[in-house]
Structures are given as C-alpha cells and as structure tokens.
Scaffold this motif. Structure first.
Motif, short mmCIF file in Angstrom:
data_model
loop_
_atom_site.label_atom_id
_atom_site.label_comp_id
_atom_site.label_asym_id
_atom_site.label_seq_id
_atom_site.Cartn_x
_atom_site.Cartn_y
_atom_site.Cartn_z
N ILE A 198 -68.14 -63.62 29.62
CA ILE A 198 -66.70 -63.77 29.65
C ILE A 198 -66.18 -63.67 28.22
O ILE A 198 -66.73 -64.28 27.30
N GLN A 199 -65.13 -62.85 28.05
CA GLN A 199 -64.61 -62.58 26.72
C GLN A 199 -63.11 -62.46 26.77
O GLN A 199 -62.58 -61.60 27.51
N GLY A 200 -62.41 -63.30 26.02
CA GLY A 200 -60.96 -63.24 25.94
C GLY A 200 -60.33 -63.27 27.32
O GLY A 200 -60.73 -64.04 28.19
N ASP A 201 -59.35 -62.38 27.50
CA ASP A 201 -58.64 -62.29 28.77
C ASP A 201 -59.21 -61.21 29.68
O ASP A 201 -58.65 -60.95 30.75
N ALA A 202 -60.30 -60.60 29.25
CA ALA A 202 -60.89 -59.53 30.06
C ALA A 202 -61.55 -60.09 31.30
O ALA A 202 -61.92 -61.27 31.35
N SER A 203 -61.70 -59.26 32.29
CA SER A 203 -62.39 -59.68 33.51
C SER A 203 -63.86 -59.96 33.19
O SER A 203 -64.48 -59.23 32.42
N PRO A 204 -64.42 -60.99 33.77
CA PRO A 204 -65.83 -61.28 33.52
C PRO A 204 -66.72 -60.12 33.97
O PRO A 204 -66.36 -59.34 34.85
N ILE A 205 -67.88 -60.06 33.35
CA ILE A 205 -68.87 -59.05 33.71
C ILE A 205 -70.04 -59.74 34.40
O ILE A 205 -70.47 -60.81 33.97
N TYR A 206 -70.53 -59.12 35.47
CA TYR A 206 -71.65 -59.68 36.23
C TYR A 206 -72.75 -58.64 36.42
O TYR A 206 -72.47 -57.45 36.59
N ALA A 207 -73.98 -59.12 36.44
CA ALA A 207 -75.08 -58.26 36.85
C ALA A 207 -74.91 -57.93 38.33
O ALA A 207 -74.40 -58.75 39.11
N ASP A 208 -75.34 -56.74 38.72
CA ASP A 208 -75.21 -56.33 40.12
C ASP A 208 -75.88 -57.33 41.06
O ASP A 208 -75.40 -57.56 42.17
N SER A 209 -76.97 -57.89 40.61
CA SER A 209 -77.76 -58.77 41.47
C SER A 209 -77.07 -60.10 41.79
O SER A 209 -77.46 -60.79 42.73
N VAL A 210 -76.06 -60.46 41.00
CA VAL A 210 -75.40 -61.77 41.21
C VAL A 210 -73.93 -61.62 41.57
O VAL A 210 -73.29 -62.62 41.94
N ARG A 211 -73.39 -60.42 41.46
CA ARG A 211 -71.95 -60.24 41.73
C ARG A 211 -71.63 -60.67 43.15
O ARG A 211 -72.32 -60.32 44.10
N GLY A 212 -70.57 -61.46 43.27
CA GLY A 212 -70.16 -61.97 44.57
C GLY A 212 -70.79 -63.32 44.91
O GLY A 212 -70.35 -63.99 45.86
N ARG A 213 -71.81 -63.71 44.17
CA ARG A 213 -72.48 -65.01 44.41
C ARG A 213 -72.28 -65.97 43.25
O ARG A 213 -72.19 -67.19 43.46
N PHE A 214 -72.24 -65.44 42.04
CA PHE A 214 -72.10 -66.27 40.83
C PHE A 214 -70.70 -66.09 40.24
O PHE A 214 -70.12 -65.00 40.32
N THR A 215 -70.20 -67.15 39.63
CA THR A 215 -68.90 -67.09 38.97
C THR A 215 -69.00 -67.75 37.60
O THR A 215 -69.44 -68.91 37.51
N ILE A 216 -68.61 -67.02 36.56
CA ILE A 216 -68.57 -67.58 35.22
C ILE A 216 -67.13 -68.01 34.92
O ILE A 216 -66.17 -67.31 35.29
N SER A 217 -67.00 -69.15 34.28
CA SER A 217 -65.67 -69.63 33.91
C SER A 217 -65.78 -70.44 32.62
O SER A 217 -66.89 -70.76 32.18
N ARG A 218 -64.65 -70.79 32.04
CA ARG A 218 -64.69 -71.56 30.80
C ARG A 218 -63.53 -72.53 30.74
O ARG A 218 -62.49 -72.33 31.36
#
Length: 119
Positions: free
Chosen positions: A51-71
């Motif tokens: 997660i960087q600034g206001d950009a959309s978070p980036i996820y590995a394909d293997s976790v997208r839709g299951r994991f959520t990064i936040s701050r």
C-alpha cells in the motif's frame, strides 16, 4: 531508522481468518510504501500486498480477493486481514517499509510472524 514490530500470526484451520499487524516507529515520516511479504520453507520471499499513498493496494494473484491490506496513519500501523486461509498460505510473514531519505532509498524489515494453516 524505522523499526517494525509484527504481531497476529498463529495456527488456524483452513477457511479461517487471521489479522496481522505491523507497528512502525522511528522515522516514519520517511516511509513511502508499506508491504507484506511471506516466505515458505524452501521458497523465496514473495510479495503478498503493498500500500502506497492514495494508490490502490497491490496484491499477489494468489491472495487477491481473500486478503486485504490497510493502514492507520495515526497509529503508524499497517494490517493484513487474511480470510479464507489455505494450507498454501503457511509461511513466515514479514512487514516491509520502503523509505526515502533524499537521496537514498531504504528498506526495513520486521522480525517476521509465523502463520500456519492446517488442512
């Protein structure tokens, strides 16, 4: 210097959830990106989410839709909510802070937290 302390790992059954936390301290003003990586036995360390600034978070394909990064910028803490966990998610999870202090970039790492998913 930036110090990172992770917490929240543990043992969970497949399909369960865990939330990892990474608290940053020190020169947190220099941090431009926070990420979670993981490393399974015998495997290379891989990026899970960032997660960087206001950009959309980036996820590995293997976790997208299951994991959520936040701050939480007030607490200088980044989280990784992990749902629908699978045995293949078993790894040591590391928090990373990428900092910029003109003119150099720096990478800081936490000590790692073990996540074990049983089938």
């Amino acid at each position: 210097q930036v110090q990172l302390v992770e917490s929240g790992g543990g043992l969970v059954q497949a399909g369960g959830s865990l939330r990892l936390s990474c608290a940053a301290s020190g020169s947190t003003f220099s941090i431009i990106k926070m990420s979670w990586y993981r490393q399974a036995p015998g495997e290379q360390r891989e990026l899970v989410a960032s997660i960087q600034g206001d950009a959309s978070p980036i996820y590995a394909d293997s976790v997208r839709g299951r994991f959520t990064i936040s701050r939480d910028n007030v607490k200088n803490t980044v989280y990784l909510q992990m749902n629908s966990l699978r045995p293949e998610d078993t790894a040591v999870y590391y928090c990373n802070a990428h900092a910029f202090w003109d003119p150099h970039d720096y990478d800081y790492w936490g000590q790692g937290t073990q996540v074990t998913v049983s089938s």
